[in-house]
Design an enzyme around this catalytic site. Structure first.
Site, PDB file in Angstrom:
ATOM      1  CD  GLU A 156      -1.630  -3.497  12.672  1.00 60.60           C
ATOM      2  OE1 GLU A 156      -1.816  -3.484  13.894  1.00 60.60           O
ATOM      3  OE2 GLU A 156      -1.158  -4.474  12.069  1.00 60.60           O
ATOM      4  CG  ASP A 160       3.891  -7.756  10.169  1.00 66.27           C
ATOM      5  OD1 ASP A 160       4.676  -7.144   9.425  1.00 66.27           O
ATOM      6  OD2 ASP A 160       2.668  -7.512  10.181  1.00 66.27           O
ATOM      7  CB  SER A 161       4.926  -3.603  11.697  1.00 71.09           C
ATOM      8  OG  SER A 161       3.951  -3.818  10.693  1.00 71.09           O
ATOM      9  CG  HIS A 212      -0.603  -5.349   7.430  1.00 69.41           C
ATOM     10  ND1 HIS A 212       0.716  -5.480   7.776  1.00 69.41           N
ATOM     11  CD2 HIS A 212      -1.254  -4.948   8.561  1.00 69.41           C
ATOM     12  CE1 HIS A 212       0.862  -5.160   9.062  1.00 69.41           C
ATOM     13  NE2 HIS A 212      -0.313  -4.836   9.553  1.00 69.41           N
ATOM     14  CB  CYS A 239       7.421  -7.553   8.136  1.00 64.51           C
ATOM     15  SG  CYS A 239       7.381  -5.777   7.863  1.00 64.51           S
ATOM     16  CB  CYS A 270       2.337  -5.072   2.348  1.00 66.51           C
ATOM     17  SG  CYS A 270       1.921  -4.698   4.071  1.00 66.51           S
TER      18      CYS A 270
HETATM   19  N1  DGL Z   1       3.265  -6.260   7.055  1.00 69.08           N
HETATM   20  C1  DGL Z   1       4.287  -5.280   6.790  1.00 69.08           C
HETATM   21  C2  DGL Z   1       4.908  -5.530   5.435  1.00 69.08           C
HETATM   22  O1  DGL Z   1       4.795  -6.622   4.918  1.00 69.08           O
HETATM   23  C3  DGL Z   1       3.728  -3.912   7.029  1.00 69.08           C
HETATM   24  C4  DGL Z   1       4.776  -2.897   7.274  1.00 69.08           C
HETATM   25  C5  DGL Z   1       4.279  -1.685   7.994  1.00 69.08           C
HETATM   26  O2  DGL Z   1       4.128  -1.753   9.206  1.00 69.08           O
HETATM   27  O3  DGL Z   1       4.107  -0.652   7.343  1.00 69.08           O
HETATM   28  O4  DGL Z   1       5.571  -4.682   4.867  1.00 69.08           O
END
Ligand code: DGL
Length: 267
Positions: free
Chosen positions: A158, A16-17, A192, A79, A190
């Site tokens: 984050e 993931d990011s 997150h 992600c 998302c």
């Molecule tokens: N967890 C990522 C998602 O599901 C976040 C993407 C991001 O870094 O903006 O889209």
């Protein structure tokens, strides 16, 4: 069947990011407790959700390449944003590797809505993607879908302060249009967002059902892993971040209570 040489410890690669994919990882850990996991948070390049598609593809190829080099034989794109923009490129580059994506569960949300109006909260890049538009077209039927791009939300998560006033105010601003539209079901599009599920539910109120997809992603991954007949060997998960391990590790402790340590990765 994979054309890669057999490994003593084939791994399940997940990326993931940032910390969002941990919501997928915790489901994978529950459903595949004997499988060796390798997680990469591309935190130095987060958020993906406000980037151009080319950048998201480039970073996804880079991170996936690292995971596969290190022994990943099934890959989970934990992600929604990377799935929306890069999963086709990943599958084209590694046709032998099963690659599971994470996408907003429009179909179950549509089935669940009683009023025929659902909301989707996701990154701007996910909402703008052709893949997301196709998903809505395929599954929404007569149900109205209200899209809510959420710029700024991944950044606040984050940062790790999940009870800040700033986060509370941003959630109010983002949820307001969905409440005005009268939706009864909201999708967390998302990975997150399940980390702030309680805060989101408090903002939307008890009459709105909040859905996520992480458990279904883990189920799909388990099917892929078992179908390959790979040897599973319980091993300590490898956790790496291209950002600061100290803040990632603090997150692991605070938000997920995991006594694990991530190490720094330059990629
Ligand atoms: N967890 C990522 C998602 O599901 C976040 C993407 C991001 O870094 O903006 O889209």
């Amino acid at each position: 069947m994979s054309s890669f040489p057999p490994l003593s410890t084939p791994r399940l690669g997940v990326f993931d990011s940032g910390v969002g994919g941990l919501t997928v990882l915790r489901e994978l850990r529950q459903q595949l407790p004997e499988v060796a996991l390798h997680y990469v948070a591309d935190a130095a390049h987060a958020p993906y959700g406000v980037r151009e598609p080319g950048y998201i593809i480039e970073r996804s190829l880079k991170v996936a390449g690292h995971l596969i080099d290190q022994g990943a034989r099934v890959l989970v794109v934990a992600c929604n944003t990377a799935t929306a923009h890069a999963i086709a490129a990943l599958r084209q580059r590694w046709p032998e590797i099963p690659i599971v994506g994470t996408e907003p569960g429009i179909k179950p949300a549509v089935a669940q809505s009683r009023v025929g109006r659902i909301g989707v909260m996701a990154t701007p890049a996910t909402i703008a993607s052709a893949r997301f538009a196709e998903l809505v077209q395929k599954h929404a039927g007569q149900v109205q879908v209200f899209n809510q791009p959420c710029p700024g939300l991944v950044e606040l998560i984050e940062r790790g302060d999940l009870n800040s006033e700033e986060l509370r105010q941003l959630l109010q601003r983002l949820c307001q249009p969905l409440l005005e539209a009268g939706v009864d079901t909201v999708l967390m599009g998302c990975t997150h967002y399940p980390l702030i599920q309680a805060q989101l539910q408090a903002t939307l109120g008890p009459q709105v059902a909040l859905l996520n997809i992480e458990s279904a992603v883990a189920q799909q991954t388990a099917r892929q892993w078992l179908a390959l007949g790979l040897q599973s060997r319980a091993a300590t998960p490898i956790l790496q971040t291209t950002g600061q391990p100290t803040s990632f590790n603090a997150f692991l402790q605070q938000a997920l209570a995991w006594p694990l340590q991530a190490t720094a990765l330059e990629l």
